[in-house]
Design a protein around this motif. Structure first.
Motif, PDB file in Angstrom:
ATOM      1  N   ARG A 231       0.828  -1.212   0.000  1.00  0.00           N
ATOM      2  CA  ARG A 231       0.000   0.000   0.000  1.00  0.00           C
ATOM      3  C   ARG A 231       0.862   1.262   0.000  1.00  0.00           C
ATOM      4  O   ARG A 231       0.355   2.365   0.173  1.00  0.00           O
ATOM      5  N   ARG A 232       2.129   1.090  -0.157  1.00  0.00           N
ATOM      6  CA  ARG A 232       3.034   2.231  -0.153  1.00  0.00           C
ATOM      7  C   ARG A 232       2.634   3.251  -1.221  1.00  0.00           C
ATOM      8  O   ARG A 232       2.693   4.468  -1.020  1.00  0.00           O
ATOM      9  N   ARG A 233       2.191   2.759  -2.350  1.00  0.00           N
ATOM     10  CA  ARG A 233       1.759   3.626  -3.429  1.00  0.00           C
ATOM     11  C   ARG A 233       0.598   4.522  -2.962  1.00  0.00           C
ATOM     12  O   ARG A 233       0.548   5.703  -3.260  1.00  0.00           O
ATOM     13  N   LEU A 250      -3.002   2.673   5.881  1.00  0.00           N
ATOM     14  CA  LEU A 250      -3.564   2.753   7.231  1.00  0.00           C
ATOM     15  C   LEU A 250      -2.802   3.707   8.139  1.00  0.00           C
ATOM     16  O   LEU A 250      -3.009   3.737   9.350  1.00  0.00           O
ATOM     17  N   TYR A 251      -1.943   4.494   7.520  1.00  0.00           N
ATOM     18  CA  TYR A 251      -1.092   5.377   8.304  1.00  0.00           C
ATOM     19  C   TYR A 251      -1.885   6.260   9.259  1.00  0.00           C
ATOM     20  O   TYR A 251      -1.545   6.420  10.426  1.00  0.00           O
ATOM     21  N   LYS A 252      -2.969   6.810   8.736  1.00  0.00           N
ATOM     22  CA  LYS A 252      -3.716   7.774   9.553  1.00  0.00           C
ATOM     23  C   LYS A 252      -4.484   7.139  10.697  1.00  0.00           C
ATOM     24  O   LYS A 252      -4.906   7.820  11.622  1.00  0.00           O
ATOM     25  N   LYS A 256       1.991   1.478  12.271  1.00  0.00           N
ATOM     26  CA  LYS A 256       3.360   1.655  12.744  1.00  0.00           C
ATOM     27  C   LYS A 256       4.363   1.027  11.776  1.00  0.00           C
ATOM     28  O   LYS A 256       5.522   0.820  12.113  1.00  0.00           O
ATOM     29  N   GLY A 257       3.861   0.716  10.567  1.00  0.00           N
ATOM     30  CA  GLY A 257       4.744   0.133   9.549  1.00  0.00           C
ATOM     31  C   GLY A 257       6.053   0.888   9.357  1.00  0.00           C
ATOM     32  O   GLY A 257       7.103   0.268   9.175  1.00  0.00           O
ATOM     33  N   PRO A 258       6.059   2.221   9.401  1.00  0.00           N
ATOM     34  CA  PRO A 258       7.308   2.946   9.184  1.00  0.00           C
ATOM     35  C   PRO A 258       8.392   2.659  10.210  1.00  0.00           C
ATOM     36  O   PRO A 258       9.566   2.879   9.944  1.00  0.00           O
TER      37      PRO A 258
HETATM   38  S1  SF4 Z   1       1.844   3.486   6.656  1.00  0.00           S
HETATM   39 FE1  SF4 Z   1       1.367   1.312   6.910  1.00  0.00          FE
HETATM   40  S2  SF4 Z   1      -0.247   0.849   5.413  1.00  0.00           S
HETATM   41 FE2  SF4 Z   1       0.681   2.815   4.823  1.00  0.00          FE
HETATM   42  S3  SF4 Z   1       2.252   2.255   3.355  1.00  0.00           S
HETATM   43 FE3  SF4 Z   1       3.270   2.361   5.331  1.00  0.00          FE
HETATM   44  S4  SF4 Z   1       3.181   0.266   6.128  1.00  0.00           S
HETATM   45 FE4  SF4 Z   1       1.715   0.361   4.439  1.00  0.00          FE
END
Ligand code: SF4
Ligand code: SF4
Lengths: 415, 470
Positions: A231-233, A250-252, A256-258
């Protein structure tokens, strides 16, 4: 036999149809001539929910039953072994003595240290109750390698959540200085069977794998979820989910993927189907492989207050360094300063003895169009893995409503 | 009087210890001891309510979906919230997949080694000296099925993961429903997994269990206890999400009745805690007592829970009595047979429910945490009744209490006589050879014990002395 480089490459890429256990087993079989006997493994359950073992039982291709029977010599594992009571404990010590210096010690669960560990009694030795703390300290000096399995064993994890009533610690933190060098942290909540089996194989066949700042094998933990995320795109386009269950980035809603060093976006859980991981299920990643989890990652659903979408790389790297989250370079900016400094500084520092200092900051090779940095250097130059998603300059842009998305758009316009 | 102390009792989820007293080679007293602690409820206080499902599922790795499910029920109970049919169906399927995994692993990986000589190498050696009474062809078959069970139980877990995203510690069960869409791909994969599991559950599992029942007939008597049972009801009804699909109930001396939460009491008389009030009554919206490791007469971190003062057993046998018209005994084999019976029923339900999933209908409705409120989630986990109670104040969790199946089944005694179900079941069991007390483990494991969930509520306050058992 596969060279070390080829093995790592295979683990890194998760090429279609390849399973780490299958690869590991054939490698171990090939290497069997190198050993006089099957590797002796002692698997301790400290204060645990047994989730890591259950996760290991879900290993596939081949199943773990065969692995246990044919590839390793499992001397102690309380959920599977037939012996019970003091005889079982005696057998564990006897095995350790026979194979002093060469067995592999796997530990699952955290180690309570309060009052000499009496809050984690795991059995009955000849001379009284055996605490997890004592068992780990008795067995560590004779182990060739020590593999804490699961985030609780690595860093304290779940059970170190304040007020941490039994004062639990990760294994690394309770070991003697001279034994610390043998530790390879196989983190996660629970740990992935491939990570454990792959690490074990690397240790047996090629020796110590390359480790990151938290002593985790880089091959599995060296890249972030965000780096590998399909989903990075959407993230880059500013298409965000506003509630769980939606298919945007799902960032918002708290992803915590980053900051999660973990290759699960490629690997997936259970059967390797593409939805078998949090983001595939439309819920945020909770970074269960990181030190400080879960305290530093809660509230799981809270959007990390975004102050300055781009241009905060330096700041976020400093934050990562201060609290020991992520590998610095892996953070694509904008991780909530307030969340980390407020919650983590209060709780995190209490929880965790710092691991060895983070490595010097790699020179960022910035992708100028979007301000992202390439994944961390894995040490083997020809192994740098392709970026999960190519830059999306050709994608259509639209007007966004959310303030965050608008900020991103503003940035684009500036460039 | 001779005493036997076994610690750790292996082949159960998180080892505990058991101490039995013998009179003329017959067990005359038994104590079940949970001797490690984590303190989940204190960690939960102050967290945001929506973190509770992920947090509480880490109480237990073998029944994680039961905790998430119960936690979601408690949170949804604190507000008014509607669920979609898809949402309930998906949650039920995830839970039942986990239940199948649990029952299969419990029988093959944890129980079978008590009766069969599996392999002549570790971890199947060392073992007690006992005679494997099965004909060698049957031993061979069961050994092959033991190894097959690693695969099949994994497939049962995969069945859950098709919708839950991962097992253990599933992702998609959330307050408000389930966050995955039931796409055709997921449904087909789940049905394929289910076929494999069904074949094994109705074939090998049944045959192997019956072979053991025949070869070890005394275990149709060992392990019996009074006929008091309790259940909070199995999963939720997809058409009426506020009600259990199989309603709960209590059975006291053979008489069925509905469960009243106010008649549940929790006592710390023989547990390492002290508080002004030794007995609390449900519903449990209160803070846990302080531990006291020096307390005279106490022997475990596990508390005691009673229904109308009676020790009630939970798990498949309780559900068989309540829903299967079962009226027989409750010895070791009866518990195992009830578990196998339940596994077959679970497969049938899954077949029905997977086919009822609607591809394009929503499965999740966003849940908003209330500023203040109270909620209870009553649910049957694999091994018995599970209750989550949450009190929310100022948008944060104020109190969170979990009463787990293991507290029902293997807690401490109340007074001198009112023993916990597992203690009751052990008493009267003859031990043939005190050097190889294989009978104890056989009775204990018929309960599918799990201390991971039993010893989670402690806050130590004073310095403890390392202890020893005489
Ligand atoms: S914030 Fe989460 S859902 Fe969005 S691109 Fe990064 S890892 Fe994927
Ligand atoms: S890391 Fe997770 S799965 Fe492992 S013991 Fe801790 S809570 Fe359980």
């Amino acid at each position: 036999m596969l060279s070390r480089r080829e093995f790592i490459k295979a683990c890194l890429s998760m090429a279609a149809g390849l399973s780490v256990p299958a690869l590991s087993r054939s490698l171990m079989a090939e290497a069997a001539g190198m050993f006089s006997h099957k590797p002796v493994v002692i698997y301790l359950e400290a204060v645990t929910c047994t989730g890591d073992l259950i996760s290991l039982l879900n290993a596939r291709d081949p199943d773990i039953g065969r692995f246990i029977r044919e590839d390793i010599d499992l001397r102690y594992q309380t959920t599977l072994m037939v012996a019970e009571g003091t005889p079982a404990v005696n057998y564990m010590y006897q095995s350790a003595e026979e194979h002093w210096g060469e067995y592999i010690l796997i530990i699952e669960g955290a180690i309570p240290v309060r009052d000499d560990g009496i809050f984690g009694v795991i059995g009955e030795a000849e001379n009284g109750p055996l605490t997890a703390l004592r068992a780990v300290r008795d067995l560590a000096p004779g182990a060739k390698y020590i593999l804490p399995f699961g985030v609780c064993a690595c860093f304290g994890g779940q059970y170190a959540t304040p007020p941490n009533p039994s004062e639990v610690r990760g294994v690394w933190a309770v070991l003697d200085q001279r034994d610390k060098g043998k530790v390879v942290n196989v983190s996660g909540c629970p740990g992935h069977p491939d990570w454990l089996i792959g690490t074990l194989t690397h240790l047996m066949v090629y020796g110590m794998p390359e480790l990151d700042a938290h002593r985790r094998p880089k091959v599995f933990f060296g890249r972030t979820v965000h780096d590998l995320c399909p989903r990075r795109r959407l993230f880059e386009q500013g298409i965000f989910a506003s509630q769980p269950g939606e298919s945007g980035c799902l960032y918002k809603i708290g992803c915590k993927g980053p900051v999660a060093g973990c290759d699960v976006p490629l690997r997936q859980w259970n059967t390797y189907y593409h939805w078998q991981w949090p983001i595939g299920c439309n819920v945020p990643c909770i970074a269960c492989t990181e030190p400080g989890y879960p305290t530093a990652m809660m509230p799981f659903y809270q959007h990390l207050p975004d102050i300055n979408v781009f241009g905060t790389h330096a700041a976020s790297r400093t934050i990562a360094k201060t609290v020991g989250l992520g590998t610095g370079a892996a953070i694509a900016g904008h991780f909530a300063a307030s969340l980390i400094t407020r919650r983590v500084q209060k709780n995190y520092r209490k929880l965790q003895e710092p691991l060895p200092p983070l490595p010097a900051e790699p020179t960022p090779t910035a992708d100028l169009a979007f301000g992202f940095e390439a994944g961390p250097d894995l040490g083997e130059p020809d192994l740098v893995v392709e970026q999960a998603q190519p830059p999306v300059t050709a994608m259509p842009r639209k007007e966004f409503k959310s303030p965050l998305a608008r900020q991103i758009q503003e940035k684009w316009k500036e460039k | 009087m001779a005493k036997i102390l076994i610690g750790p009792v292996t082949r159960e989820n998180t080892p505990m210890a058991v101490e039995v007293s013998l009179a003329n080679k017959v067990i005359s007293d038994a104590k079940i001891m949970g001797r490690h602690m984590r303190g989940f409820e204190y960690m939960l206080a102050g967290l945001v309510p929506s973190d509770a499902p992920y947090f509480t599922e880490r109480i237990c790795g073998i029944c994680s979906t039961a905790h998430t499910y119960a936690s979601c029920l408690a949170l949804e109970d604190a507000t008014t919230h509607d669920l979609t049919k898809n949402g309930v169906l998906i949650r039920n399927i995830i839970f039942l997949g986990d239940l199948l995994q649990n029952h299969l692993r419990h029988f093959y990986l944890l129980s079978v080694p008590d009766y069969v000589h599996l392999a002549e190498e570790p971890p199947w050696l060392p073992r007690y000296t006992f005679r494997d009474r099965l004909p060698s062809a049957v031993t061979k078959r069961i050994t092959a099925n033991y190894f097959k069970a690693f695969e099949v139980s994994r497939d049962a877990h995969t069945l859950s993961a098709n919708f839950g995203g991962r097992t253990p510690h599933t992702w998609s069960i959330q307050p408000g429903g389930a966050t995955v869409q039931p796409t055709g791909e997921k449904i087909m994969r789940a049905l394929a997994n289910l076929r494999l599991v069904k074949e094994f559950v109705t074939g090998a599992y049944r045959e192997d269990l019956l072979a053991l029942v025949e070869a070890y007939p005394e275990y149709s008597e060992y392990g019996s206890r009074p006929h008091n049972y309790i259940s909070f009801g199995l999963v939720r009804d997809p058409d009426k999400p506020s009600e259990p699909f199989l309603p709960g109930g209590a059975v006291l001396e053979g008489q069925k009745e509905a469960v009243e939460v106010t008649a549940i009491s929790e006592s710390i008389e023989h547990s390492w805690y002290s508080a002004a009030k030794e007995v609390e009554e449900g519903p449990f919206y209160h803070r846990s007592p302080e531990p006291d490791r020096q307390k005279p007469g106490a022997y475990s971190f596990i508390k005691a829970v009673r229904y109308k003062g009676k020790a009630c057993e939970g798990g498949p046998i309780a559900r068989a009595v309540l829903h299967g018209g079962y009226q027989g005994g409750n010895a070791v084999w009866n518990r195992h047979l009830a578990r196998q019976w339940e596994a077959e029923r679970a497969v049938e339900l899954m077949e029905r429910w997977i086919n009822q999933l609607q591809e394009n209908q929503p499965s999740y409705v966003q849940w908003e945490s209330p500023e203040a409120g109270k909620g209870q989630g009553l649910f049957d986990a694999m091994r018995g009744p599970l209750g989550h109670w949450v009190e929310i104040a100022g948008g944060k969790i104020k109190n969170y209490t979990v009463v787990t199946p293991s507290v029902w089944n293997m807690g401490t005694r109340v007074g001198a006589e009112n023993l916990s179900p597992l203690e009751e079941a052990l008493i009267g069991t003859p031990i043939e050879d005190v050097e190889n007390p294989v009978e104890i483990g056989r009775v204990v494991r018929s309960f599918d014990p799990c201390t991971a969930c039993a010893v989670h509520v402690i806050t130590p306050t004073r310095k403890l002395e390392p202890f020893r058992i005489v």
